[in-house]
Design a protein around this motif. Structure first.
Motif, mmCIF file in Angstrom:
data_model
loop_
_atom_site.group_PDB
_atom_site.id
_atom_site.type_symbol
_atom_site.label_atom_id
_atom_site.label_comp_id
_atom_site.label_asym_id
_atom_site.label_seq_id
_atom_site.Cartn_x
_atom_site.Cartn_y
_atom_site.Cartn_z
ATOM 1 N N TYR A 333 4.859 -1.483 0.632
ATOM 2 C CA TYR A 333 5.337 -0.108 0.705
ATOM 3 C C TYR A 333 6.587 0.017 -0.165
ATOM 4 O O TYR A 333 7.634 -0.514 0.165
ATOM 5 N N THR A 344 6.404 -3.099 5.926
ATOM 6 C CA THR A 344 5.694 -2.217 6.844
ATOM 7 C C THR A 344 6.074 -0.780 6.562
ATOM 8 O O THR A 344 7.127 -0.478 5.986
ATOM 9 N N TYR A 345 5.232 0.043 6.993
ATOM 10 C CA TYR A 345 5.525 1.461 6.880
ATOM 11 C C TYR A 345 6.731 1.827 7.717
ATOM 12 O O TYR A 345 7.513 2.711 7.359
ATOM 13 N N LYS A 349 9.851 3.778 6.299
ATOM 14 C CA LYS A 349 10.280 5.049 6.863
ATOM 15 C C LYS A 349 11.730 4.984 7.295
ATOM 16 O O LYS A 349 12.504 5.924 7.059
ATOM 17 N N LYS A 381 3.341 11.831 -0.867
ATOM 18 C CA LYS A 381 3.558 10.415 -0.603
ATOM 19 C C LYS A 381 4.886 10.039 -1.217
ATOM 20 O O LYS A 381 5.056 10.099 -2.423
ATOM 21 N N TYR A 383 6.096 7.232 -1.201
ATOM 22 C CA TYR A 383 6.116 5.803 -1.443
ATOM 23 C C TYR A 383 4.860 5.447 -2.207
ATOM 24 O O TYR A 383 3.924 6.230 -2.329
ATOM 25 N N LEU A 385 1.882 2.628 -2.343
ATOM 26 C CA LEU A 385 1.260 1.496 -1.663
ATOM 27 C C LEU A 385 0.776 0.532 -2.729
ATOM 28 O O LEU A 385 -0.186 0.791 -3.442
#
Length: 870
Positions: A333, A344-345, A349, A381, A383, A385
């Motif tokens: 991410y 991790t998301y 975040k 989005k 971010y 991926l």
DNA sequence: GACTATCCTGCCAAGTCGG
DNA sequence: CCGACTTGGCAGGATAGTC
């Protein structure tokens, strides 16, 4: 659903005049009209839910039959498990319609004295209103012949058993969602068909009679479907909706049809024209059958997905994938504002909230009431991926899965009763099936993926990485998982020595029903070594410190479950949707501004102090992702990286490795971990691949037309591979770039950080050097049409038209909507979408941007952004 | 309360398989 | 090649457990 007297058949009302006094009942049913399943798990508290698919599924289906038609003649065609648990199903609720006014209908609880298998010469158990007819043709009575044929695949006339009483009620209750088609006269419920009465009638055309079983069909299509059964490709259809969801072509393992029976255990309802699929076990509802089937494995564990690095096993492949990220250290991410990557998301975040003051959850998607995910039309989005470090593996096929035998139910393995293990279990588990199997581990260092011969770098070294291969060798994975961990976690410098020489001698797998699998491996060294010898052995072995630690962890976990810890619990109701009218809260700046912030090199998390970071990293290094291994280790701690080694010799080797591999940059970071500022994180990109290949790294740039291409961003002196990972973190600002001259965020495959640079580089070396053009679907376009086109590459669907102005703090709010591509979709004329201050946690009056916006955007009084041309 | 690790489920893309 | 079907990734949140 109402009975003939208008009584809700789902109601259990002991005080109702319709019902006689009831015996003590299990916990009450869920009376929700959406729950048509009869035997809920709450009624069977002594049964581990995951046992249901094994042998309770027929009962559950039976229960449904009781509810819906008051005729309970349904059992699975699946034979009973050869080693049934010793459970005793105590009560089964039945609903008995009656023509009596005083007792128009009643619910009763029929005791089930014994498990419904094997104890009767006829394999038939009769109870009031209930007939178990295992292993024989049994089916639910209800509906017309067509529906019944779909449901049961059995002749309509074979209701009941010759051993049992007539089980045909005067009325038939069908669920409202399934409108009952008009029953043919021969299907009259008051004239229960019997096997003897089932014979071709003169009124039917000969072509509608099965030539094999002489079964009658009302239509040619039904007969066609039926004939599949005789061709050996039994249609595994839902008993209730008739939907065939396992293609007969896929059923390549003929005797294993019963394996798939568990998937059948669902029922459907039609609500507002939408078919909703319900799990028979837990009554969860699903909009798609695919979701239900995926979910069903949670109960059945028919397929198991062991982690390639540890002993955990997951019911869903995705769970395993996410879990393994913690082993590999992948950080996929990537924040589009600063290029920082996170594992991790959640971390992403948190980062965007605290660092950039943006809550991506408010703009990116929306959840359905069922917990699903629906992307908004104009979702943003914030971010990227990044692609998975490991290439996508080919999907497994049923033939593969069945062939390898590991998808067979546990009872396929000759079980060995091990009552003694019950002591470690709860009261309910005591009744579970306990089997023990052991296998001799054969070191197989030559496992290769059969399908992808090119995958000889990472996959070959990891052995069980391939899921298919993993299943094949999952019983011997433990030995490899240790070496895997050695490779992936710590020992990037010693790629060559990956497989431990002395693998476990044997492995014992204890299965407790379907609830748990306790897996132990006994290595030769475990048998012969004492502690001192272990230490000496550790000195001999190359990568021993991790190995030893893993063994220790193994011992600690020996009685822990092999599967994840969380039990499957009933779904909670979805929370009310989060209001998007969040008041602006102003800019949330990093809570630590004293310059002591430190970032975890593995997951990218920020900590308010290097000490906390070190603690976090220490935990991460010395434990599996499991909390069970989160205990602190204090022996032989490396003064440089705080890594804990079990033995002093291991520590010595570890320190030696520091000396050999550390670069000046590494040493610099180790001694003084610099807090990452906004400016230094913006170009935290990996450059190992390019460096190793003698190429300059690539950076994403922006063309005037909005196209994305990659170009050489900056040059950098070659770095030591081992230290490259660390060098990314503290000294990431590229040479030749200032804070005002950043390249745009990257979509470079290696642009995320990982603790396994060696493997990354091996993998990413498959990517072409230089610019990576993207096709319309976001795939990397390989000029000569190679396999690289299949590389998973997830581009940002919103091309970053502008970006540099956002990178330096304070951010240019004016350009944010454009930079985030908040453009109205469609049309030639691109208009920015309205800027929603609530989305970003900027107060409208915050205005942190001090300089001039590179792009001439101003906010108009209406709150919309307009472009000033010229 | 923060955080970790796992779970959840709609949606979708890709792979498989047989006609 | 096509369609049916399976598989698994993605999304972002939920949740249980730990610190």
């Amino acid at each position: 659903m109402k009975c003939e007297h208008g009584r809700d058949v789902f109601e259990v009302t002991p005080t109702s005049p319709c019902s006689p006094p009831q015996p003590p009942l299990p916990p009450p049913l869920n009376h929700s009209p959406t729950h048509t399943n009869f035997l809920s798990p709450y009624l069977l508290p002594s049964f581990p839910p995951s046992l249901y698919p094994i042998w309770l599924a027929p009962l559950r289906s039976l229960g449904r039959g009781v509810v819906e038609s008051s005729v309970a003649v349904l059992a699975n065609d699946a034979p009973p498990p050869p080693h049934p648990p010793t459970h005793t199903l105590t009560l089964i609720r039945t609903h008995t319609p009656s023509s009596s006014q005083t007792n128009c209908c009643s619910d009763s609880w029929a005791p089930l004295a014994a498990p419904p298998w094997g104890e009767s010469p006829t394999d038939t158990f009769l109870f009031p209103h209930i007939l178990f007819s295992l292993g024989t043709s049994a089916y639910q009575r209800g509906g017309d012949a067509e529906r019944r044929e779909k449901i049961t695949g059995r002749p309509a006339g074979k209701v009941g058993s010759p051993h049992g009483p007539s089980l045909h009620p005067p009325t038939l209750h069908l669920p409202p969602p399934l409108p009952p088609p008009p029953p043919p006269p021969s299907e009259g419920l008051t004239a229960p068909p019997h096997s003897s009465s089932y014979s071709p009638t003169d009124s039917l055309k000969p072509e509608l009679i099965c030539g094999v079983c002489h079964r009658l069909f009302s239509s040619a299509s039904s007969l066609t479907v039926h004939m599949r059964l005789h061709r050996g490709s039994r249609a595994l259809s839902c008993r209730y909706c008739g939907k065939v969801f396992i293609h007969s072509k896929r059923l390549l393992g003929p005797p294993s049809l019963t394996l798939l029976a568990g998937d059948e255990n669902h029922f459907v309802k039609v609500v507002d024209g939408n078919v909703i699929y319900f799990c028979s076990v837990c009554e969860r509802s699903y909009m798609t059958l695919s979701s239900l089937k995926r979910h069903s494995n949670v109960h059945s564990w028919r397929r198991k997905y062991p982690c390639h690095y540890c002993d955990k096993v997951f019911a869903l492949a995705e769970y395993r994938t996410k879990h393994e990220v913690w082993h590999t250290g992948e950080r996929r991410y990537q924040c589009i504002f600063c290029w920082d990557a996170f594992a991790t998301y959640y971390n992403l975040k948190t980062h965007q909230k605290t660092i950039h003051g943006i809550n991506p959850s408010l703009i990116s998607s929306e959840k359905t009431a069922n917990g699903g995910y629906k992307q908004k039309a104009n979702a943003l989005k914030l971010y990227r991926l990044l692609p998975m470090r490991s290439q996508k593996r080919p999907y497994k096929t049923y033939s593969d899965s069945l062939h390898n035998g590991l998808l067979l139910p546990p009872t396929d393995t000759p079980p060995l009763s091990l009552p003694g293990l019950g002591c470690a279990l709860g009261p309910g588990d005591l009744q579970s099936l306990i089997t023990v199997s052991s296998s001799v581990i054969v070191a197989d260092n030559h496992r290769k993926r059969s399908r992808d011969s090119s995958d000889t770098t990472e996959e070959g070294s990891r052995g069980g990485q391939d899921a298919e291969t993993g299943r094949l060798f999952h019983k011997s994975r433990k030995s490899h998982s240790k070496s895997d961990i050695s490779n992936t976690k710590q020992l990037s410098a010693s790629v060559g020595s990956q497989v431990k020489e002395a693998g476990p001698l044997c492995q014992i797998t204890v299965r407790i029903g379907e609830e748990a699998i306790v897996k132990r491996s006994i290595s030769e060294t475990d048998l012969r070594r004492d502690k001192a010898s272990m230490e000496a052995e550790g000195d001999k072995e190359g990568n021993c410190e991790e190995e030893v630690r893993e063994q220790e962890s193994d011992h600690d976990m020996e009685d822990n479950l092999w599967r994840p810890y969380y039990s499957y619990k009933p779904k909670r109701k979805a929370q009310p949707p989060l209001s998007t009218s969040v008041a602006p809260t102003g800019i949330k700046r990093r809570p630590w501004t004293n310059g002591n912030a430190a970032e975890c090199g593995t997951c990218g998390r920020w900590f308010s102090s290097p000490r906390k970071r070190d603690k976090h990293e220490l935990i991460g290094r010395n434990s599996s992702p499991s909390r069970l291994s989160r205990r602190a280790l204090s022996r032989h701690t490396c003064p440089q990286c705080h890594k804990v080694c079990k033995t002093s010799s291991a520590l010595t080797r570890h320190i030696r490795r520091h000396e050999l591999s550390s670069s000046p940059e590494r040493e610099k970071e180790d001694k003084a971990p610099e807090p990452k500022t906004t400016e230094t994180v913006v170009n935290a990109v990996s450059r190992d691949l390019e460096t190793e290949k003698g190429q300059v790294p690539s950076a994403l740039s922006v063309s005037g037309g909005g196209g994305i291409f990659l170009h050489a961003g900056y040059e950098e002196p070659p770095r030591d591979t081992v230290s490259s990972r660390d060098s990314q973190q503290g000294d990431a600002t590229p040479v030749g770039y200032s804070a005002q001259d950043y390249p745009l965020p990257l979509i470079v495959p290696d642009s995320y950080r990982s603790g396994k640079k060696q493997e990354e580089n091996l993998l990413m070396s498959s990517y072409p050097a230089g610019a990576l053009p993207f096709g319309p679907l976001g795939k990397v376009m390989v000029p000569n049409g190679g396999d690289l086109a299949k590389l998973p590459f997830y581009p940002d669907p919103y091309q970053l038209l502008y970006g540099p102005q956002l990178l330096a703090y304070p951010y240019n709010l004016a350009a944010l909507p454009v930079a985030l591509n908040m453009m109205a979709p469609g049309g030639d004329k691109v208009e920015p979408l309205p800027f929603l201050p609530a989305i970003f946690n900027y107060a409208a009056t915050a205005g942190p941007y001090m300089g001039a916006a590179p792009h001439p955007l101003v906010a108009n009084p209406t709150g919309h952004w307009v472009r000033i041309e010229g």
